[in-house]
Design an enzyme around this catalytic site. Sequence first.
Site, short mmCIF file in Angstrom:
data_model
loop_
_atom_site.label_atom_id
_atom_site.label_comp_id
_atom_site.label_asym_id
_atom_site.label_seq_id
_atom_site.Cartn_x
_atom_site.Cartn_y
_atom_site.Cartn_z
N ASP A 161 0.85 -1.20 0.00
CA ASP A 161 0.00 0.00 0.00
C ASP A 161 0.88 1.25 0.00
O ASP A 161 1.66 1.46 0.93
CB ASP A 161 -0.87 -0.06 1.27
CG ASP A 161 -1.82 1.11 1.39
OD1 ASP A 161 -1.72 2.08 0.63
OD2 ASP A 161 -2.67 1.04 2.30
N ASN A 188 -7.52 12.29 -10.59
CA ASN A 188 -8.30 12.66 -11.77
C ASN A 188 -8.22 14.18 -11.95
O ASN A 188 -7.66 14.87 -11.09
CB ASN A 188 -9.75 12.17 -11.65
CG ASN A 188 -10.40 12.67 -10.38
OD1 ASN A 188 -10.36 13.88 -10.09
ND2 ASN A 188 -10.97 11.78 -9.61
N SER A 215 -2.81 4.76 -14.18
CA SER A 215 -3.77 4.43 -15.27
C SER A 215 -4.13 2.96 -15.40
O SER A 215 -4.92 2.61 -16.26
CB SER A 215 -3.29 4.93 -16.65
OG SER A 215 -3.44 6.32 -16.77
N VAL A 250 -6.36 4.20 -5.79
CA VAL A 250 -5.25 4.72 -4.99
C VAL A 250 -5.54 6.16 -4.54
O VAL A 250 -5.15 6.58 -3.45
CB VAL A 250 -3.91 4.58 -5.77
CG1 VAL A 250 -3.82 5.52 -6.94
CG2 VAL A 250 -2.73 4.72 -4.84
N ASP A 251 -6.24 6.90 -5.37
CA ASP A 251 -6.60 8.29 -5.05
C ASP A 251 -7.44 8.34 -3.77
O ASP A 251 -7.15 9.12 -2.84
CB ASP A 251 -7.40 8.85 -6.24
CG ASP A 251 -7.58 10.35 -6.21
OD1 ASP A 251 -6.97 11.01 -5.36
OD2 ASP A 251 -8.35 10.86 -7.05
N TYR A 276 -8.74 3.41 -15.11
CA TYR A 276 -8.44 3.98 -16.44
C TYR A 276 -8.02 2.93 -17.48
O TYR A 276 -7.74 3.28 -18.63
CB TYR A 276 -7.39 5.09 -16.32
CG TYR A 276 -7.92 6.39 -15.73
CD1 TYR A 276 -9.25 6.51 -15.32
CD2 TYR A 276 -7.10 7.51 -15.59
CE1 TYR A 276 -9.74 7.70 -14.78
CE2 TYR A 276 -7.59 8.70 -15.06
CZ TYR A 276 -8.90 8.78 -14.66
OH TYR A 276 -9.38 9.97 -14.14
#
Length: 175
Positions: free
Chosen positions: A13, A27, A120, A36-37, A124
């Site tokens: 992590d 984003n 990504s 992860v964001d 994504y």
Amino acid sequence: MNDRARIEVHAGDITKLAVDAIVNAANTSLLGGGGVDGAIHRAAGRELEFECRMLNGCKVGEAKITKGYKLPARYIIHTVGPVWQGGGKGEAELLASCYISSLELAAANDCRTVAFPAISTGVYRYPKDEATQIAVDTVGAFIDERTMPETVIFCCFDDQMAELYRQAVAALRKS
Ligand code: ADP
């Protein structure tokens, strides 16, 4: 010294890493999201969102820096990867640009050690092999030319991704 020894692969992590900067696969709004964001925003605390609100978003392929707040990392470098659309929309250049922009910001802020997630490759949908190759080649070329950051960690969330990175890093060392 072989500069490629400055690249490490870690499985786990990214929010737990005590490094100078971790990179967030954000984003364009920079106001938090999934993957992860979301994990970074949860671990850093609400103050991160307040700072992010001041930044006016971020374009795909670019990067912006904030403090790390409750994270063990001193800084968070937020970059926005391309959404995979089949490969004909400049995705490879944009993904490489995420790594370069993030490394430039890290160097400008005296970060010796920086950790990247696999930008990504989640929501994504960038194909994992291709994204890994771009990440490793771009970081390898950057650190060949520069002394900072001293060490780059590729932080993979699972062992399968870590194995892909280990293979790509081993191939880079031989090249
Ligand atoms: P993107 O929208 O850029 O695809 P995601 O967050 O959906 O971003 O996924 C990017 C990568 O980050 C994926 O490979 C995912 O497995 C990984 N990831 C998710 N959570 C974490 C975490 N806490 N630490 C490190 N990597 C993570």
